[in-house]
Motif scaffolding. Structure first.
Motif, PDB file in Angstrom:
ATOM      1  N   ARG A 106       8.271   1.156  -6.424  1.00 19.41           N
ATOM      2  CA  ARG A 106       7.507   0.020  -6.846  1.00 19.41           C
ATOM      3  C   ARG A 106       7.437   0.133  -8.423  1.00 19.41           C
ATOM      4  O   ARG A 106       6.714  -0.951  -8.968  1.00 19.41           O
ATOM      5  N   THR A 107       7.661   1.140  -8.976  1.00 19.15           N
ATOM      6  CA  THR A 107       7.871   1.144 -10.571  1.00 19.15           C
ATOM      7  C   THR A 107       8.977   0.412 -11.094  1.00 19.15           C
ATOM      8  O   THR A 107       9.153   0.116 -12.057  1.00 19.15           O
ATOM      9  N   GLN A 108      10.047   0.101 -10.134  1.00 18.92           N
ATOM     10  CA  GLN A 108      11.342  -0.341 -10.543  1.00 18.92           C
ATOM     11  C   GLN A 108      11.612  -1.739  -9.992  1.00 18.92           C
ATOM     12  O   GLN A 108      12.216  -2.452 -10.672  1.00 18.92           O
ATOM     13  N   ALA A 109      11.110  -2.049  -9.059  1.00 18.62           N
ATOM     14  CA  ALA A 109      11.089  -3.430  -8.630  1.00 18.62           C
ATOM     15  C   ALA A 109       9.947  -4.539  -8.857  1.00 18.62           C
ATOM     16  O   ALA A 109       9.029  -3.901  -9.281  1.00 18.62           O
ATOM     17  N   LYS A 110      10.101  -5.733  -8.732  1.00 16.76           N
ATOM     18  CA  LYS A 110       9.230  -6.854  -9.330  1.00 16.76           C
ATOM     19  C   LYS A 110       8.230  -6.882  -7.994  1.00 16.76           C
ATOM     20  O   LYS A 110       8.633  -7.285  -6.754  1.00 16.76           O
ATOM     21  N   VAL A 111       7.213  -6.106  -7.896  1.00 19.64           N
ATOM     22  CA  VAL A 111       6.285  -6.253  -6.742  1.00 19.64           C
ATOM     23  C   VAL A 111       5.472  -7.285  -6.728  1.00 19.64           C
ATOM     24  O   VAL A 111       4.679  -7.656  -7.655  1.00 19.64           O
ATOM     25  N   HIS A 144       0.202   4.503 -12.486  1.00 22.34           N
ATOM     26  CA  HIS A 144       1.734   4.215 -12.566  1.00 22.34           C
ATOM     27  C   HIS A 144       1.954   2.708 -12.280  1.00 22.34           C
ATOM     28  O   HIS A 144       3.003   2.306 -12.331  1.00 22.34           O
ATOM     29  N   ILE A 145       1.152   2.007 -11.977  1.00 19.92           N
ATOM     30  CA  ILE A 145       1.087   0.610 -11.154  1.00 19.92           C
ATOM     31  C   ILE A 145       0.985  -0.540 -12.000  1.00 19.92           C
ATOM     32  O   ILE A 145      -0.248  -0.464 -12.552  1.00 19.92           O
ATOM     33  N   LEU A 146       1.814  -1.616 -12.222  1.00 22.43           N
ATOM     34  CA  LEU A 146       1.241  -2.872 -12.777  1.00 22.43           C
ATOM     35  C   LEU A 146       2.231  -3.688 -12.072  1.00 22.43           C
ATOM     36  O   LEU A 146       3.428  -3.930 -12.342  1.00 22.43           O
ATOM     37  N   ASP A 147       1.721  -4.403 -10.817  1.00 21.45           N
ATOM     38  CA  ASP A 147       2.558  -5.161 -10.045  1.00 21.45           C
ATOM     39  C   ASP A 147       2.722  -6.513 -10.851  1.00 21.45           C
ATOM     40  O   ASP A 147       2.151  -7.007 -11.828  1.00 21.45           O
ATOM     41  N   GLU A 148       3.899  -7.034 -10.473  1.00 18.26           N
ATOM     42  CA  GLU A 148       4.594  -8.503 -11.056  1.00 18.26           C
ATOM     43  C   GLU A 148       3.198  -9.591 -10.721  1.00 18.26           C
ATOM     44  O   GLU A 148       2.966 -10.240 -11.687  1.00 18.26           O
ATOM     45  N   ALA A 149       2.883  -9.498  -9.541  1.00 23.22           N
ATOM     46  CA  ALA A 149       1.925 -10.540  -8.989  1.00 23.22           C
ATOM     47  C   ALA A 149       0.967 -10.215  -8.086  1.00 23.22           C
ATOM     48  O   ALA A 149       1.498  -9.561  -7.140  1.00 23.22           O
ATOM     49  N   PHE A 150      -0.223 -10.758  -8.173  1.00 24.71           N
ATOM     50  CA  PHE A 150      -1.243 -10.614  -6.929  1.00 24.71           C
ATOM     51  C   PHE A 150      -1.362 -11.863  -6.491  1.00 24.71           C
ATOM     52  O   PHE A 150      -1.664 -12.841  -7.164  1.00 24.71           O
ATOM     53  N   VAL A 151      -1.237 -12.199  -5.050  1.00 25.57           N
ATOM     54  CA  VAL A 151      -1.300 -13.532  -4.378  1.00 25.57           C
ATOM     55  C   VAL A 151      -2.536 -13.558  -3.615  1.00 25.57           C
ATOM     56  O   VAL A 151      -2.816 -12.769  -2.804  1.00 25.57           O
ATOM     57  N   PHE A 206      -7.144  -4.767  -8.342  1.00 23.59           N
ATOM     58  CA  PHE A 206      -5.890  -4.731  -8.205  1.00 23.59           C
ATOM     59  C   PHE A 206      -5.092  -4.856  -9.767  1.00 23.59           C
ATOM     60  O   PHE A 206      -5.776  -5.930 -10.399  1.00 23.59           O
ATOM     61  N   LYS A 207      -4.393  -4.368 -10.257  1.00 16.40           N
ATOM     62  CA  LYS A 207      -3.604  -4.398 -11.284  1.00 16.40           C
ATOM     63  C   LYS A 207      -2.354  -5.325 -11.069  1.00 16.40           C
ATOM     64  O   LYS A 207      -1.305  -4.840 -10.329  1.00 16.40           O
ATOM     65  N   ALA A 208      -2.078  -6.114 -11.926  1.00 13.68           N
ATOM     66  CA  ALA A 208      -0.978  -7.251 -11.756  1.00 13.68           C
ATOM     67  C   ALA A 208      -0.904  -8.099 -13.090  1.00 13.68           C
ATOM     68  O   ALA A 208      -1.933  -8.151 -13.730  1.00 13.68           O
ATOM     69  N   LYS A 209       0.317  -8.373 -13.349  1.00 17.77           N
ATOM     70  CA  LYS A 209       0.702  -9.216 -14.653  1.00 17.77           C
ATOM     71  C   LYS A 209       0.111 -10.682 -14.336  1.00 17.77           C
ATOM     72  O   LYS A 209      -0.308 -11.213 -15.279  1.00 17.77           O
ATOM     73  N   HIS A 210       0.198 -11.078 -13.093  1.00 17.36           N
ATOM     74  CA  HIS A 210      -0.233 -12.419 -12.934  1.00 17.36           C
ATOM     75  C   HIS A 210      -1.016 -12.420 -11.490  1.00 17.36           C
ATOM     76  O   HIS A 210      -0.764 -11.777 -10.733  1.00 17.36           O
TER      77      HIS A 210
END
Length: 470
Positions: free
Chosen positions: A205-210, A230-237, A252-256
């Motif tokens: 999950r640190t290498q893919a867009k989660v 170590h987590i910062l997901d691409e998006a939380f929906v 939850f940690k996410a960019k968007h």
């Protein structure tokens, strides 16, 4: 060292309890009630005034007790890395009666296997990334299931992988271990609706867009993943822009944070033939059970304290259902209803138990009344614009185990409330006769800016865009 200890063996002992989750908090409460001194919680990742991460921060103690879960071994291994002593770690094996066994460290062979897996992972990290991979573990929850089913109809290079699959959830699922590992390591976009401490998963999950779909707007507090450094997901929906602004960023940690809606809720907006019927009891059975009758669906929350017997008098409920020309379908947690077919309550031809591992949303869409307690399904069901009854017979005890609620009751309850079985029957009768809370339901939908359109199309478009990004 004894092979097993009972609760009486801990009376007067100074204990820490792990981890800091509802199951751990419940165990701490039980041990205090039995005369043990609970110093606090041990958790390898979380922070809190009574949470200890490292032995250097702990008080003198006799033992650390790990609550029942599938991850006791991993929790113990994390504590060993943080300085705790193996001989003081005990694993809870039963709540009734309370029993504990000593932690046993992994063998040299197991450690060697772990080292080989890490070396393999480093090699597989070099593989080119490409597919959209939907990820599940033992069970495929409905958000992932419905989104994948629609996605794979429209696009290629889309997969559903199920690690440790308990059964078949979708005809296209991939659950052979080597295929699961191969696809996870190649994932460009990783879609999930749960959190996991699996070593391979956390690496990937640190290498893919989660993209985290989660599974509902919460009334009860959630630990989320904010404590995973170590987590910062691409998006939380989610299905609410208000929750995305006010609640989820603290969990939850996410960019968007995107209000695209929950895929499982599409069934609540669709005609029966359009719904996703994978891993659901068939439409024909729904029509047969509810033909000419009102359908009541009861979906209670899982109790981490193990007290999952609900105060329902089945013969009296049967009599009520006959008098009101209704059927009652109860859907509980997979742990509590592991069977694969609709089961009739003994001696009650109007009461049925829905299999816990199956998707109930295609049936929920046709329900005339939903009964629940603290579950996020109450928010989802607002889309149906039908009555909700909250059967909150144990809210004080539930709050002790779960801790604080994420929002106030006034922002969650949009229907009738019952605190005992007699009140439940009384409120059911009123709810089946008239819709008394339509304005409150509408007010909550507006306050939370809830998505009231189908989710899959927008979600799939977003995932395909991510797949094209560098």
């Amino acid at each position: 060292m004894p092979m097993q200890r009972e609760v009486k063996d801990w009376q007067g002992q100074r204990l820490y309890i792990a981890p800091d989750n509802p199951a751990g908090r419940n165990l701490a409460l039980l041990m205090q009630q039995q005369g043990a001194t609970v110093l606090g919680m041990v958790d390898n990742l979380k922070q809190g005034p009574d949470v200890c991460n490292h032995v250097s921060n702990s008080k003198p103690h006799d033992a650390v007790l790990i609550a029942i879960s599938d991850f006791q071994q991993k929790i113990a291994e994390g504590m060993l890395k943080n300085g705790f002593v193996a001989k003081k770690i005990w694993c809870c094996t039963s709540l009734s009666p309370l029993l504990f066994k000593p932690y046993k460290a992994g063998s040299i062979l197991k450690k060697l296997k772990t080292l080989m897996n890490e070396s393999l992972a480093s090699l597989l990290d070099l593989l080119p990334k490409g597919p959209v991979v939907y990820y599940a573990e033992k069970y495929v929850d409905s958000n992932v299931l419905v989104a994948f089913d629609e996605h794979q109809k429209l696009h290629q290079n889309v997969y559903l992988v199920v690690k440790d699959a308990q059964r078949g959830f979708h005809p296209a699922q991939i659950d052979k271990p080597w295929q699961v590992r191969w696809l996870l390591q190649r994932a460009k976009v990783l879609v999930l609706d749960h959190e996991s401490t699996d070593t391979v998963f956390n690496r990937i999950r640190t290498q893919a867009k989660v993209v985290q779909l989660w599974h509902g707007l919460p009334f009860k507090h959630l630990a989320g993943n904010k404590h995973f450094p170590h987590i910062l997901d691409e998006a939380f929906v989610s299905s609410s822009s208000w929750f995305n602004q006010q609640i989820f960023p603290g969990m939850f940690k996410a960019k968007h944070y995107l209000d695209l809606g929950y895929p499982r809720n599409d069934a609540l907006l669709q005609a029966p033939p359009q719904r996703c019927w994978h891993n659901a009891l068939p439409l024909s059975q729904l029509q047969r059970q509810s033909a000419g009758k009102k359908l009541i669906l009861y979906m209670p929350t899982y109790r981490d304290n193990g007290q999952n017997e609900h105060p329902i008098h089945w013969p009296e409920l049967q009599q009520f259902l006959v008098g009101h020309n209704a059927v009652f379908v109860m859907k509980t947690h997979p742990f509590l209803a592991p069977f694969d077919e609709l089961r009739q309550q003994e001696g009650c031809d109007r009461i049925f138990h829905y299999p816990g591992r199956f998707n109930v949303y295609p049936w929920l869409a046709d329900a005339d009344l939903l009964i629940t307690d603290y579950s996020s399904v109450a928010f989802d069901f607002l889309l149906c614009n039908k009555p909700v009854l909250h059967f909150m017979y144990d809210i004080d005890q539930y709050a002790k185990v779960r801790g604080q609620f994420a929002i106030g009751k006034e922002d969650f309850i949009a229907g009738s409330v019952a605190e005992n079985f007699a009140q439940m029957l009384e409120q059911m009768a009123l709810d089946l006769e008239s819709d008394r809370f339509a304005s409150k339901r509408q007010a909550l939908q507006q306050k939370f800016s809830m998505v009231n359109t189908e989710a899959c199309s927008a979600l799939i478009d977003y995932l395909e865009q991510l797949k094209q990004q560098p």
